[in-house]
Design a protein around this motif. Sequence first.
Motif, PDB file in Angstrom:
ATOM      1  N   LYS A  83       0.904  -1.400  -0.124  1.00  0.00           N
ATOM      2  CA  LYS A  83      -0.068   0.051  -0.112  1.00  0.00           C
ATOM      3  C   LYS A  83       0.821   1.269  -0.038  1.00  0.00           C
ATOM      4  O   LYS A  83       0.347   2.331   0.251  1.00  0.00           O
ATOM      5  CB  LYS A  83      -1.093  -0.171   1.247  1.00  0.00           C
ATOM      6  N   GLY A  84       2.060   1.239  -0.264  1.00  0.00           N
ATOM      7  CA  GLY A  84       2.941   2.515  -0.366  1.00  0.00           C
ATOM      8  C   GLY A  84       2.920   3.173  -1.738  1.00  0.00           C
ATOM      9  O   GLY A  84       2.667   2.502  -2.756  1.00  0.00           O
ATOM     10  N   LEU A  85       2.727   4.352  -1.665  1.00  0.00           N
ATOM     11  CA  LEU A  85       2.706   4.979  -2.934  1.00  0.00           C
ATOM     12  C   LEU A  85       4.005   5.021  -3.749  1.00  0.00           C
ATOM     13  O   LEU A  85       5.105   4.679  -3.275  1.00  0.00           O
ATOM     14  CB  LEU A  85       2.584   6.687  -2.688  1.00  0.00           C
ATOM     15  N   ILE A  86       3.639   4.942  -5.167  1.00  0.00           N
ATOM     16  CA  ILE A  86       4.703   4.763  -6.113  1.00  0.00           C
ATOM     17  C   ILE A  86       4.860   6.327  -6.791  1.00  0.00           C
ATOM     18  O   ILE A  86       3.742   6.842  -6.949  1.00  0.00           O
ATOM     19  CB  ILE A  86       4.404   3.793  -7.222  1.00  0.00           C
ATOM     20  N   THR A  87       5.905   6.667  -6.727  1.00  0.00           N
ATOM     21  CA  THR A  87       6.231   8.207  -7.246  1.00  0.00           C
ATOM     22  C   THR A  87       5.784   7.987  -9.123  1.00  0.00           C
ATOM     23  O   THR A  87       6.442   7.121  -9.583  1.00  0.00           O
ATOM     24  CB  THR A  87       7.643   8.694  -7.143  1.00  0.00           C
ATOM     25  N   PHE A  88       5.371   9.164  -9.350  1.00  0.00           N
ATOM     26  CA  PHE A  88       5.039   9.246 -10.928  1.00  0.00           C
ATOM     27  C   PHE A  88       6.487   9.103 -11.787  1.00  0.00           C
ATOM     28  O   PHE A  88       6.554   8.462 -12.652  1.00  0.00           O
ATOM     29  CB  PHE A  88       4.793  10.532 -11.146  1.00  0.00           C
ATOM     30  N   LYS A  89       7.636   9.670 -11.266  1.00  0.00           N
ATOM     31  CA  LYS A  89       8.857   9.394 -11.819  1.00  0.00           C
ATOM     32  C   LYS A  89       9.253   8.124 -11.902  1.00  0.00           C
ATOM     33  O   LYS A  89       9.697   7.547 -13.000  1.00  0.00           O
ATOM     34  CB  LYS A  89       9.802  10.201 -11.181  1.00  0.00           C
ATOM     35  N   ASP A  90       8.908   7.187 -10.893  1.00  0.00           N
ATOM     36  CA  ASP A  90       9.381   5.740 -11.112  1.00  0.00           C
ATOM     37  C   ASP A  90       8.605   4.903 -12.121  1.00  0.00           C
ATOM     38  O   ASP A  90       9.003   4.011 -12.759  1.00  0.00           O
ATOM     39  CB  ASP A  90       8.955   5.004  -9.725  1.00  0.00           C
ATOM     40  N   LEU A  91       7.205   5.662 -12.632  1.00  0.00           N
ATOM     41  CA  LEU A  91       6.642   4.970 -13.680  1.00  0.00           C
ATOM     42  C   LEU A  91       6.977   5.601 -14.975  1.00  0.00           C
ATOM     43  O   LEU A  91       6.317   5.396 -16.236  1.00  0.00           O
ATOM     44  CB  LEU A  91       4.911   5.330 -13.305  1.00  0.00           C
ATOM     45  N   GLY A  92       8.029   6.564 -14.976  1.00  0.00           N
ATOM     46  CA  GLY A  92       8.211   7.183 -16.333  1.00  0.00           C
ATOM     47  C   GLY A  92       7.452   8.355 -16.680  1.00  0.00           C
ATOM     48  O   GLY A  92       7.458   8.692 -17.818  1.00  0.00           O
ATOM     49  N   TRP A  93       6.629   8.877 -15.702  1.00  0.00           N
ATOM     50  CA  TRP A  93       6.149   9.872 -15.901  1.00  0.00           C
ATOM     51  C   TRP A  93       6.768  11.364 -15.389  1.00  0.00           C
ATOM     52  O   TRP A  93       6.911  11.473 -14.267  1.00  0.00           O
ATOM     53  CB  TRP A  93       4.545  10.244 -15.210  1.00  0.00           C
ATOM     54  N   GLU A  94       7.068  12.143 -16.464  1.00  0.00           N
ATOM     55  CA  GLU A  94       7.803  13.330 -15.996  1.00  0.00           C
ATOM     56  C   GLU A  94       7.018  14.619 -15.691  1.00  0.00           C
ATOM     57  O   GLU A  94       7.379  15.587 -14.886  1.00  0.00           O
ATOM     58  CB  GLU A  94       8.678  13.680 -17.249  1.00  0.00           C
ATOM     59  N   ASP A  95       5.945  14.618 -16.401  1.00  0.00           N
ATOM     60  CA  ASP A  95       4.966  15.991 -16.496  1.00  0.00           C
ATOM     61  C   ASP A  95       3.923  15.556 -15.853  1.00  0.00           C
ATOM     62  O   ASP A  95       2.867  14.855 -16.420  1.00  0.00           O
ATOM     63  CB  ASP A  95       4.698  16.463 -17.661  1.00  0.00           C
ATOM     64  N   ALA A  96       3.575  15.611 -14.715  1.00  0.00           N
ATOM     65  CA  ALA A  96       2.502  15.481 -13.530  1.00  0.00           C
ATOM     66  C   ALA A  96       1.181  15.894 -14.270  1.00  0.00           C
ATOM     67  O   ALA A  96      -0.046  15.412 -14.013  1.00  0.00           O
ATOM     68  CB  ALA A  96       2.697  15.591 -12.030  1.00  0.00           C
ATOM     69  N   GLY A  97       1.418  17.105 -14.689  1.00  0.00           N
ATOM     70  CA  GLY A  97      -0.132  17.729 -15.302  1.00  0.00           C
ATOM     71  C   GLY A  97      -0.246  17.550 -16.648  1.00  0.00           C
ATOM     72  O   GLY A  97      -1.400  17.630 -17.059  1.00  0.00           O
ATOM     73  N   ASN A  98       0.294  16.433 -17.385  1.00  0.00           N
ATOM     74  CA  ASN A  98       0.104  15.958 -18.735  1.00  0.00           C
ATOM     75  C   ASN A  98      -0.294  14.324 -18.579  1.00  0.00           C
ATOM     76  O   ASN A  98      -0.130  13.690 -19.629  1.00  0.00           O
ATOM     77  CB  ASN A  98       1.134  16.544 -19.672  1.00  0.00           C
ATOM     78  N   ILE A  99      -0.864  13.907 -17.486  1.00  0.00           N
ATOM     79  CA  ILE A  99      -0.876  12.317 -17.549  1.00  0.00           C
ATOM     80  C   ILE A  99      -2.549  12.049 -17.430  1.00  0.00           C
ATOM     81  O   ILE A  99      -3.305  12.905 -17.349  1.00  0.00           O
ATOM     82  CB  ILE A  99      -0.728  11.710 -15.983  1.00  0.00           C
TER      83      ILE A  99
END
Length: 135
Positions: A83-99
């Motif tokens: 149940k630990g959060l995974i960072t967006f960066k770990d998933l290859g997402w660089e721009d959080a506003g563009n997901i």
Amino acid sequence: RSSDLDILSDSITGSKLINISCHSDELEEYVYPFLILKKTDVTGNVTITNITDQNNILCVRLLEEIETCIDCRFNMVYDKKNKGLITFKDLGWEDAGNIYWPRILPGNNTWHIEGSVDITIDFYSPQKILGGYIW
């Protein structure tokens, strides 16, 4: 009518079209699914194209030995086991506003999924009733 939890599961190698039927009669709101993804190859790269929703695309790089849960309604990603959060960066997402957070429209939906992944898609189809909704 009642509103039950719809659950679709599939194991994909390469690419596959997935058909999703949403029986919601709410035409002003989207249905946001809960996704569980587990990679089944070395790269872990998965692309989900929602053909029904103007070909919007979610690309994700899955982590080793982790079932990744994506809560599209609340824009959260976490490890199913811990149940630990995974960072967006770990998933290859660089721009959080563009997901693009996949969503399901009332009626028939088609998703094109590329990659090697075990996927589960959970969602509710809200139904209008007098005075409110059935969830």
